[in-house]
Scaffold this motif. Structure first.
Motif, PDB file in Angstrom:
ATOM      1  N   VAL A  54       5.517  28.256   6.210  1.00 13.50           N
ATOM      2  CA  VAL A  54       6.343  28.481   7.402  1.00 13.50           C
ATOM      3  C   VAL A  54       6.705  27.139   8.029  1.00 13.50           C
ATOM      4  N   SER A  55       5.695  26.283   8.134  1.00 17.09           N
ATOM      5  CA  SER A  55       5.931  24.972   8.735  1.00 17.09           C
ATOM      6  C   SER A  55       6.998  24.212   7.961  1.00 17.09           C
ATOM      7  N   THR A  56       6.864  24.242   6.633  1.00 15.49           N
ATOM      8  CA  THR A  56       7.849  23.544   5.808  1.00 15.49           C
ATOM      9  C   THR A  56       9.234  24.164   5.979  1.00 15.49           C
ATOM     10  N   MET A 108       0.847  -1.187   0.000  1.00 17.60           N
ATOM     11  CA  MET A 108       0.000   0.000   0.000  1.00 17.60           C
ATOM     12  C   MET A 108       0.888   1.244   0.000  1.00 17.60           C
ATOM     13  N   TYR A 109       1.905   1.186   0.821  1.00 19.49           N
ATOM     14  CA  TYR A 109       2.822   2.327   0.869  1.00 19.49           C
ATOM     15  C   TYR A 109       3.516   2.515  -0.477  1.00 19.49           C
ATOM     16  N   LYS A 110       3.996   1.398  -1.038  1.00 22.55           N
ATOM     17  CA  LYS A 110       4.742   1.478  -2.299  1.00 22.55           C
ATOM     18  C   LYS A 110       3.888   2.090  -3.400  1.00 22.55           C
ATOM     19  N   ASN A 135      17.317   3.195   4.691  1.00 25.34           N
ATOM     20  CA  ASN A 135      16.321   4.077   5.281  1.00 25.34           C
ATOM     21  C   ASN A 135      14.931   3.890   4.665  1.00 25.34           C
ATOM     22  N   ARG A 136      14.814   3.005   3.703  1.00 23.10           N
ATOM     23  CA  ARG A 136      13.472   2.717   3.204  1.00 23.10           C
ATOM     24  C   ARG A 136      13.426   1.362   2.484  1.00 23.10           C
ATOM     25  N   ASN A 137      12.261   0.903   2.208  1.00 27.02           N
ATOM     26  CA  ASN A 137      12.057  -0.384   1.546  1.00 27.02           C
ATOM     27  C   ASN A 137      12.810  -1.531   2.196  1.00 27.02           C
ATOM     28  N   ASN A 193      19.471  10.484  -1.559  1.00 28.50           N
ATOM     29  CA  ASN A 193      18.127  10.377  -1.008  1.00 28.50           C
ATOM     30  C   ASN A 193      17.851  11.529  -0.056  1.00 28.50           C
ATOM     31  N   ARG A 194      18.834  11.865   0.717  1.00 33.46           N
ATOM     32  CA  ARG A 194      18.668  12.962   1.676  1.00 33.46           C
ATOM     33  C   ARG A 194      18.548  14.303   0.953  1.00 33.46           C
ATOM     34  N   LEU A 195      19.253  14.411  -0.173  1.00 29.75           N
ATOM     35  CA  LEU A 195      19.097  15.612  -0.985  1.00 29.75           C
ATOM     36  C   LEU A 195      17.654  15.677  -1.484  1.00 29.75           C
ATOM     37  N   VAL A 202      10.448  25.789   8.546  1.00 26.83           N
ATOM     38  CA  VAL A 202      11.008  25.420   9.854  1.00 26.83           C
ATOM     39  C   VAL A 202      11.538  23.999   9.793  1.00 26.83           C
ATOM     40  N   CYS A 203      10.739  23.160   9.155  1.00 31.07           N
ATOM     41  CA  CYS A 203      11.126  21.763   9.029  1.00 31.07           C
ATOM     42  C   CYS A 203      12.444  21.627   8.285  1.00 31.07           C
ATOM     43  N   VAL A 204      12.544  22.359   7.187  1.00 35.20           N
ATOM     44  CA  VAL A 204      13.772  22.284   6.399  1.00 35.20           C
ATOM     45  C   VAL A 204      14.952  22.821   7.202  1.00 35.20           C
ATOM     46  N   LEU A 260       5.617  25.021  15.109  1.00 37.86           N
ATOM     47  CA  LEU A 260       5.398  25.238  13.677  1.00 37.86           C
ATOM     48  C   LEU A 260       6.064  24.148  12.840  1.00 37.86           C
ATOM     49  N   GLY A 261       7.176  23.640  13.346  1.00 34.14           N
ATOM     50  CA  GLY A 261       7.888  22.628  12.579  1.00 34.14           C
ATOM     51  C   GLY A 261       7.447  21.213  12.900  1.00 34.14           C
ATOM     52  N   SER A 262       6.444  21.092  13.756  1.00 39.09           N
ATOM     53  CA  SER A 262       6.073  19.735  14.157  1.00 39.09           C
ATOM     54  C   SER A 262       5.248  19.052  13.086  1.00 39.09           C
ATOM     55  N   THR A 272      12.658  18.335  -2.109  1.00 37.52           N
ATOM     56  CA  THR A 272      11.195  18.266  -2.063  1.00 37.52           C
ATOM     57  C   THR A 272      10.636  19.390  -1.219  1.00 37.52           C
ATOM     58  N   HIS A 273      11.203  19.574  -0.056  1.00 38.29           N
ATOM     59  CA  HIS A 273      10.609  20.539   0.864  1.00 38.29           C
ATOM     60  C   HIS A 273      10.964  21.973   0.519  1.00 38.29           C
ATOM     61  N   VAL A 274      12.201  22.165   0.035  1.00 39.11           N
ATOM     62  CA  VAL A 274      12.562  23.514  -0.426  1.00 39.11           C
ATOM     63  C   VAL A 274      11.660  23.897  -1.609  1.00 39.11           C
ATOM     64  N   LEU A 298       1.438  10.088   3.427  1.00 37.85           N
ATOM     65  CA  LEU A 298       2.840   9.663   3.418  1.00 37.85           C
ATOM     66  C   LEU A 298       3.568  10.132   4.678  1.00 37.85           C
ATOM     67  N   HIS A 299       3.294  11.359   5.092  1.00 41.06           N
ATOM     68  CA  HIS A 299       3.970  11.852   6.297  1.00 41.06           C
ATOM     69  C   HIS A 299       3.541  11.078   7.530  1.00 41.06           C
ATOM     70  N   MET A 300       2.249  10.798   7.576  1.00 43.04           N
ATOM     71  CA  MET A 300       1.730  10.035   8.689  1.00 43.04           C
ATOM     72  C   MET A 300       2.475   8.726   8.804  1.00 43.04           C
ATOM     73  N   ARG A 301       2.690   8.122   7.662  1.00 37.93           N
ATOM     74  CA  ARG A 301       3.268   6.809   7.669  1.00 37.93           C
ATOM     75  C   ARG A 301       4.788   6.851   7.877  1.00 37.93           C
ATOM     76  N   MET A 302       5.456   7.812   7.205  1.00 35.06           N
ATOM     77  CA  MET A 302       6.919   7.891   7.278  1.00 35.06           C
ATOM     78  C   MET A 302       7.384   8.386   8.627  1.00 35.06           C
ATOM     79  N   THR A 303       6.782   9.473   9.083  1.00 35.60           N
ATOM     80  CA  THR A 303       7.364  10.109  10.254  1.00 35.60           C
ATOM     81  C   THR A 303       6.612   9.790  11.536  1.00 35.60           C
TER      82      THR A 303
HETATM   83  C1  HEM Z   1       3.221  20.554   0.956  1.00 33.71           C
HETATM   84  C2  HEM Z   1       4.089  20.227   1.832  1.00 33.71           C
HETATM   85  C3  HEM Z   1       4.949  18.995   1.856  1.00 33.71           C
HETATM   86  C4  HEM Z   1       5.169  18.052   0.892  1.00 33.71           C
HETATM   87  C5  HEM Z   1       4.599  17.991  -0.510  1.00 33.71           C
HETATM   88  C6  HEM Z   1       6.056  17.094   1.433  1.00 33.71           C
HETATM   89  C7  HEM Z   1       6.491  15.972   0.754  1.00 33.71           C
HETATM   90  C8  HEM Z   1       7.186  14.964   1.343  1.00 33.71           C
HETATM   91  C9  HEM Z   1       7.448  13.720   0.754  1.00 33.71           C
HETATM   92  C10 HEM Z   1       6.981  13.317  -0.643  1.00 33.71           C
HETATM   93  C11 HEM Z   1       8.139  12.969   1.625  1.00 33.71           C
HETATM   94  C12 HEM Z   1       8.614  11.570   1.418  1.00 33.71           C
HETATM   95  C13 HEM Z   1       7.670  10.677   2.131  1.00 33.71           C
HETATM   96  C14 HEM Z   1       8.075   9.275   2.042  1.00 33.71           C
HETATM   97  O1  HEM Z   1       9.272   8.994   1.950  1.00 33.71           O
HETATM   98  O2  HEM Z   1       7.183   8.420   2.057  1.00 33.71           O
HETATM   99  C15 HEM Z   1       8.350  13.756   2.778  1.00 33.71           C
HETATM  100  C16 HEM Z   1       9.040  13.337   3.881  1.00 33.71           C
HETATM  101  C17 HEM Z   1       9.196  14.085   5.005  1.00 33.71           C
HETATM  102  N1  HEM Z   1       8.638  15.319   5.243  1.00 33.71           N
HETATM  103 FE1  HEM Z   1       7.509  16.379   4.011  1.00 33.71          FE
HETATM  104  N2  HEM Z   1       6.365  17.441   2.703  1.00 33.71           N
HETATM  105  C18 HEM Z   1       5.700  18.596   3.001  1.00 33.71           C
HETATM  106  C19 HEM Z   1       5.720  19.295   4.169  1.00 33.71           C
HETATM  107  C20 HEM Z   1       6.455  18.916   5.265  1.00 33.71           C
HETATM  108  C21 HEM Z   1       6.520  19.638   6.483  1.00 33.71           C
HETATM  109  C22 HEM Z   1       5.779  20.931   6.769  1.00 33.71           C
HETATM  110  C23 HEM Z   1       7.349  18.965   7.301  1.00 33.71           C
HETATM  111  C24 HEM Z   1       7.781  19.311   8.701  1.00 33.71           C
HETATM  112  C25 HEM Z   1       7.049  19.315   9.718  1.00 33.71           C
HETATM  113  C26 HEM Z   1       7.804  17.800   6.603  1.00 33.71           C
HETATM  114  C27 HEM Z   1       8.661  16.853   7.111  1.00 33.71           C
HETATM  115  C28 HEM Z   1       9.030  15.721   6.491  1.00 33.71           C
HETATM  116  C29 HEM Z   1       9.886  14.718   7.064  1.00 33.71           C
HETATM  117  C30 HEM Z   1      10.564  14.788   8.415  1.00 33.71           C
HETATM  118  C31 HEM Z   1       9.987  13.695   6.117  1.00 33.71           C
HETATM  119  C32 HEM Z   1      10.745  12.405   6.268  1.00 33.71           C
HETATM  120  C33 HEM Z   1      11.996  12.472   5.497  1.00 33.71           C
HETATM  121  C34 HEM Z   1      12.713  11.187   5.590  1.00 33.71           C
HETATM  122  O3  HEM Z   1      13.218  10.867   6.650  1.00 33.71           O
HETATM  123  O4  HEM Z   1      12.816  10.523   4.566  1.00 33.71           O
HETATM  124  N3  HEM Z   1       7.250  17.793   5.363  1.00 33.71           N
HETATM  125  N4  HEM Z   1       7.755  14.975   2.600  1.00 33.71           N
END
Ligand code: HEM
Lengths: 384, 668
Positions: free
Chosen positions: B89-91, A290-292, B642-644, B170-172, B93-95, B22-24, B177-179, A340-345
């Protein structure tokens, strides 16, 4: 997707992968050469990208190679019978009963429904053989659908050189695309995860699409090829729509796995020990799958939405107009981003995510169909 | 990810706590979902429609409520922009919070691990091999490099550690993505109309809501040429030019000046053989004071002209004030001849027809009307009904009826009719008046008949004639009295029919006849009326005595009677028939300047690359710890991703067997 494991593969796979790649290069070169006079540079780029995509898909996936070969052979055969006469369809046995797009789609529909039933039969009666038959039926249905699309492409040109267009341009055609893409995605994961027990569930959504398609054909005469309105005459369409449907197909598959997950969850332990649930893959696997699929869908949906924005910038004068279709694409996208975020983080998994994936399908369905049915906007993409 | 910063939560400052809130993730997900739900509103409620439409739809109370919530332009409402901003803003802070550790993760080979932690990893293996420690380390490092890993060998006392990693990008992917979200929103902000809203709020500009000629539009509603973003439209008739565009703003507009003038030479629609439009094209000439020669270019849908950062699109088309010659045929008594009228599309003029004062507003002209016309063989058949005009007739009370008249007769059931549609509001369907065309294909025959029906002398003569014929068959005393009343009745029936159609005649019968006789007499009355109408019609034809009445004539009469019967509901004192026209089209251009576009596109590129890196380039790490054990080398292998994890099971096995395959070969 699997480039990293390539180097470790056996020589035999290596050889056929190489043959496959060479074939793709030749096919792309052939098409570009044959249509050199009419292709724009963008279209050449699209052909090259398609060939690369197909080369990657097929390199570890023999089923896909056979499928492609069958589509190529039968489509070319049909095109050659047609010659320059659309009327040939009435006099040729092959076209009339098998290969004319309309016939091919009917075969596709029948085969998909049969495959669905067969998958479930295999699951209920614990028959691996039956399940293999179901896989075969699914492959056949997919192949017929793809042939139908190819032949329809040619048919549209036979109606008039200025009418011809790629058959991903109206609701009727994209329904077929949806069925074909979803089936291919399913078949890919069927092989990858070595389980056929999910087939019936995934094909259920395809069968539903097929049912809608049949109603649409017979009630609304939707299968008639109509020339494109000016806004749709763009090469962007050729990539925007397929990318979108990889997204839709993947989301649909994820939702159906969600359904399977919840059903197993509900019925497990009931009845006799050898019930159908014992044949289902582990929760862990379904969760993973499902995740994939949602990740895959999300990636392609992102791409598709961006392509749509680029196209809008060219056709309507702005990359984003908050048109209902665009806005619903955003809603779908945000929803899955949250998933995705719910599941990943947050590490959520299991039932709530399965439910959410199912809700996601309804959101997606609204973006795909509901917008055209209930809302008005700029998208000239077929109304019901 | 990193949990250590939370060690002393109580001592944190408010700013710190806000920053972390905000970053949560909870906040981020809440914002994602909130934005999704908020977006729905604008798709359900059609945006930026004329305000009166909303008033009609919601009533004055809800109209006000919705307006104050900004629901008619949700996507630039303050509260909507706030949600969007919070997400950005949330994004951000997260970045900001995660980027440093992501960068470290991207490059760091983690050479500080201890054997103990390797031996507790989920994916691990160990074996002994014959080559020496150094040799083995080199070997293994080399093999991993061939598999695309970056490797490093570090000394761990007497032991050696090979650290390897691939997929650091992957980390990039995470960062990109977030930037990207931030970049796209910033670009969108550059292209949005926020500056205009601020200027409006400060009172520097004012939205114009009246329909004024360009020269009368006050300066307050005009925007000078500048670097700002805008997106507006302008409609230019063929042969004319414009150097402004109109920016729709809520229920009004602003005028944006352009640094050049766009002249439209010609607008064209090409059609497929089936009649559907195939392309819309405009031949433009751009006159720019900074150019020696004007720039000539044809644009079409999907093929805009980009000039000096201004993008000019073919967006729509319409009438550019086509010149029309119209015959107004009176439908009232006393005047059978038409008056000629020269007008233009979009012209409004006061008219006097008979007793009635009316305003004629010509709203449109179409040179052809391709309408569905299903036949038995082909349910999708279409037919061209030829040119048509659309207009409104407005009474002094302000009410208006809307009309659509076709120029040429249209075939219906094998007969030709002049069609005129009428409706009370755009929400209704047109109801069509079918006026039969006479044998010359003209409306004359019908008008002559109508005029005879209006003519009291003609009606009286016919009634007398009919009375006499009827009475000659009866021979009684009361005949004279009866005769007068019969003639009177016949005349009344006709005038009632002309004034109110069959409906009024029926009402009359209901009201005047005693109930007992109604059933027997009503058909007789109607038959008398038909007889009268027939006689008037045939008298009007001036037939030769020996001339036979053809079926076509009878059919025409029937159709004419039906048409006369529906005239009272037609609502217009005249029938306007289009005689001649000069079609002048106008092209609808959309002109946009979006300085933020490249920023948005850059963000999009980041997003696509980022997402694919995140999903499909797993970061994989291996560690190989080598220690000497007598004359052998003891090897501990551990790996993680870190995945799969499921794919990694396989992958680990493959790497494991690859490394072990050489356990005895290399070296000595
Ligand atoms: C429109 C806004 C955003 C989009 C489109 C987005 C997109 C994504 C995507 C596609 C992933 C990968 C998920 C996965 O690997 O299954 C991801 C991971 C993540 N996102 Fe976001 N994101 C958004 C906003 C945010 C915000 C606001 C935060 C901070 C609170 C955040 C924190 C993270 C974190 C911590 C990960 C995990 C990265 C990892 O360890 O691989 N994201 N995001």
């Amino acid at each position: 997707m699997t480039t990293d494991s390539l180097a470790l593969n056996s020589n035999k796979t290596n050889l056929s992968a190489w043959i496959w790649r060479v074939l793709m290069v030749l096919a792309a070169a052939g098409v570009i050469n044959f249509y050199a006079d009419v292709l724009t540079v963008y279209e050449v780029a699209i052909i090259i990208i398609t060939a690369i995509g197909m080369a990657i898909l097929g390199q570890n996936w023999p089923g896909y190679r056979w499928h492609t070969a069958a589509v190529a052979v039968f489509s070319l055969f049909a095109v050659s019978i047609y010659g320059n006469e659309l009327a040939a369809a009435d006099s040729s046995f092959w076209l009339n009963y098998l290969l004319a797009s309309q016939s091919a789609f009917m075969w596709m529909s029948a085969l998909f429904v049969m495959a669905t039933v067969t998958y479930f039969a295999g699951l209920l009666f614990h028959s691996e053989f039956t399940e293999k038959v179901a896989s075969f039926l699914t492959w056949s249905a997919t192949t017929m659908g793809m042939i139908g699309l190819m032949v329809r492409w040619r048919e549209s040109y036979l109606l008039g050189a200025d009418i011809g267009y790629i058959p991903v341009s109206n609701l009727y055609e994209v329904f077929i695309l949806f069925a074909v893409v979803t089936a291919l995605l399913y078949l890919f994961y069927e092989r990858r995860y070595q389980t056929r027990s999910l087939g019936g569930f995934v094909l259920l959504v395809i069968s539903a699409a097929v049912a809608f398609q049949l109603w649409y054909t017979f009630d609304r005469q939707a299968h008639v090829i109509e020339p494109l309105v000016p806004a749709l005459q763009s090469y962007w369409m050729k990539i925007h729509v397929p990318a979108n449907f990889i997204g839709y197909g993947a989301f649909a598959m994820a939702a159906m796995i969600g359904v399977a997950y919840l059903l197993v969850d509900k019925f497990q332990g009931r009845g006799s020990a050898g019930g159908w649930t014992s044949k289902m893959p582990s929760f862990n696997l379904m969760d993973d799958l499902m995740y994939k699929t949602i990740a895959l869908g999300f990636a392609f949906f992102t791409l598709a939405t961006i392509l749509g924005a680029l196209w809008a910038a060219e056709a309507w004068g702005g990359y984003w107009s908050w048109d209902p279709k665009e806005t619903w694409a955003l809603i779908v996208w945000l929803n899955y981003a949250a998933w995705l975020h719910m599941r990943m983080t947050k590490g959520w998994h299991g039932r709530p995510m399965a439910w959410w994936a199912i809700v996601g399908l309804f959101v997606t369905l609204f973006a795909f169909l509901g917008v055209n049915m209930f809302l008005s906007g700029l998208h000239s993409y077929g109304t019901l | 990810m990193s949990k250590k910063q939370d060690s002393q939560p109580k001592q944190r400052s408010l700013a710190w706590r806000v920053f972390h809130f905000l970053g949560s993730m909870e906040f981020a997900i809440t914002m994602l979902i909130t934005l999704a739900i908020a977006s729905v509103i604008g798709t359900v409620l059609q945006q930026n429609q004329p305000y009166p439409d909303y008033v009609i739809k919601f009533g004055p109370f809800w109209f006000e409520v919705f307006e104050s919530l900004g629901l008619y332009d949700v996507y630039s409402a303050l509260w909507f922009l706030t949600i969007l901003t919070l997400l950005v803003v949330s994004t951000s802070v997260c970045v900001i919070r995660h980027t440093p550790s992501m960068f470290k993760d991207m490059f760091n080979l983690r050479t500080h691990v201890q054997l103990k932690s390797l031996r507790s990893m989920h994916h691990r293996a160990n074996w002994q091999q014959s080559p020496g420690l150094e040799q083995s380390a080199e070997d293994i490092s080399e093999q991993l490099k061939q598999q695309g890993f970056r490797t490093r060998i570090t000394d761990k006392g007497d032991d050696k550690l090979v650290s390897a990693m691939r997929g650091g990008m992957n980390r990039l992917g995470y960062i990109l993505t977030h930037v990207a979200i931030i970049v796209i929103c910033v670009g969108g902000l550059l292209d949005g109309n926020l500056p205009l809203k601020v200027a409006e709020w400060q009172g520097r500009i004012a939205i114009e809501t009246r329909d004024l000629p360009l020269s009368d539009i006050p300066k307050q509603s005009r925007l000078p040429v500048g670097p700002q973003a805008f997106r507006g439209s302008v409609s230019i008739p063929e042969g004319r030019a414009a150097s402004v565009v109109y920016l729709p703003m809520r229920d009004g507009y602003l005028v944006q000046n352009l640094p050049f003038t766009i002249e439209v030479e010609e607008f064209r629609i090409e059609h497929y053989a089936t009649g559907q439009p195939k392309s819309f094209e405009s031949d433009l000439v751009v006159h720019d004071p900074e150019r020696e020669q004007p720039l000539e270019q044809t644009i079409s849908v999907n093929h805009p002209l980009i000039y000096k950062g201004y993008a000019i699109y073919q967006a729509s088309f319409g009438d550019g004030g086509s010149e029309l010659t119209i015959d107004a045929w009176p439908l009232f008594a006393g005047q059978p001849e038409p008056t000629e009228l020269n007008t233009k599309v979009f012209e409004t003029r006061q008219m006097r027809w008979g007793e009635q004062e009316m305003q004629l507003e010509v709203t449109g002209f179409r040179p052809f009307n391709i309408n569905p016309d299903p036949t038995e063989d082909d349910p999708r058949n279409v037919t061209n009904y030829g040119p048509s005009i659309q207009f409104k007739l407005r009474r002094e009370t302000g009410e208006a009826l809307e009309y659509e008249n076709y120029m040429s007769p249209v075939q219906r059931k094998g007969r030709d009719f002049f069609l005129s549609g009428v409706r009370g509001s755009p929400a209704e369907e047109f109801a069509y008046l079918h006026i039969p065309a006479d044998e010359n294909g003209s409306i004359d025959g019908f008008i002559r008949f109508l005029h005879d029906l209006h003519d009291e002398d003609v009606v009286a003569d016919t009634a007398a004639e009919m009375k006499d014929e009827t009475l000659s068959s009866l021979q009684s005393e009361e005949d004279l009295v009866l005769g007068d009343s019969l003639q009177q009745t016949l005349q009344t029936l006709v005038s009632m029919f002309v004034g109110g159609g069959f409906g009024e005649v029926r009402d009359f019968i209901e009201q005047t006849l005693p109930e007992a006789e109604r059933d027997t007499l009503a058909p007789a009355y109607l038959a008398m009326l038909r007889e009268m109408l027939g006689r008037i019609y045939f008298d009007g034809l001036d037939l030769q005595p020996d001339e036979l009445v053809t079926d076509a004539r009878i059919q025409f009469m029937q159709d004419a009677i039906d048409a006369v019967g529906s005239l009272p509901r037609y609502g217009s004192p005249v029938y306007l028939s289009l005689n001649d026209y000069t079609h002048i089209e106008s092209t609808g251009l959309q002109i946009a300047r979006s300085p933020g576009k490249s920023t948005v596109y850059l963000g999009c590129a980041f997003l696509v690359v980022g997402v694919f890196l995140l999903f499909y380039l797993p970061q994989r790490r291996f560690w190989v710890w080598l220690s000497r054990e007598q004359d052998k080398t003891q090897v501990y292998l551990a790996g993680m991703t870190n995945r799969n994890p499921r794919d990694f099971d396989n992958y680990f096995d493959q790497i494991n067997s690859l490394l072990q395959s050489r356990r005895n070969s290399a070296g000595d």
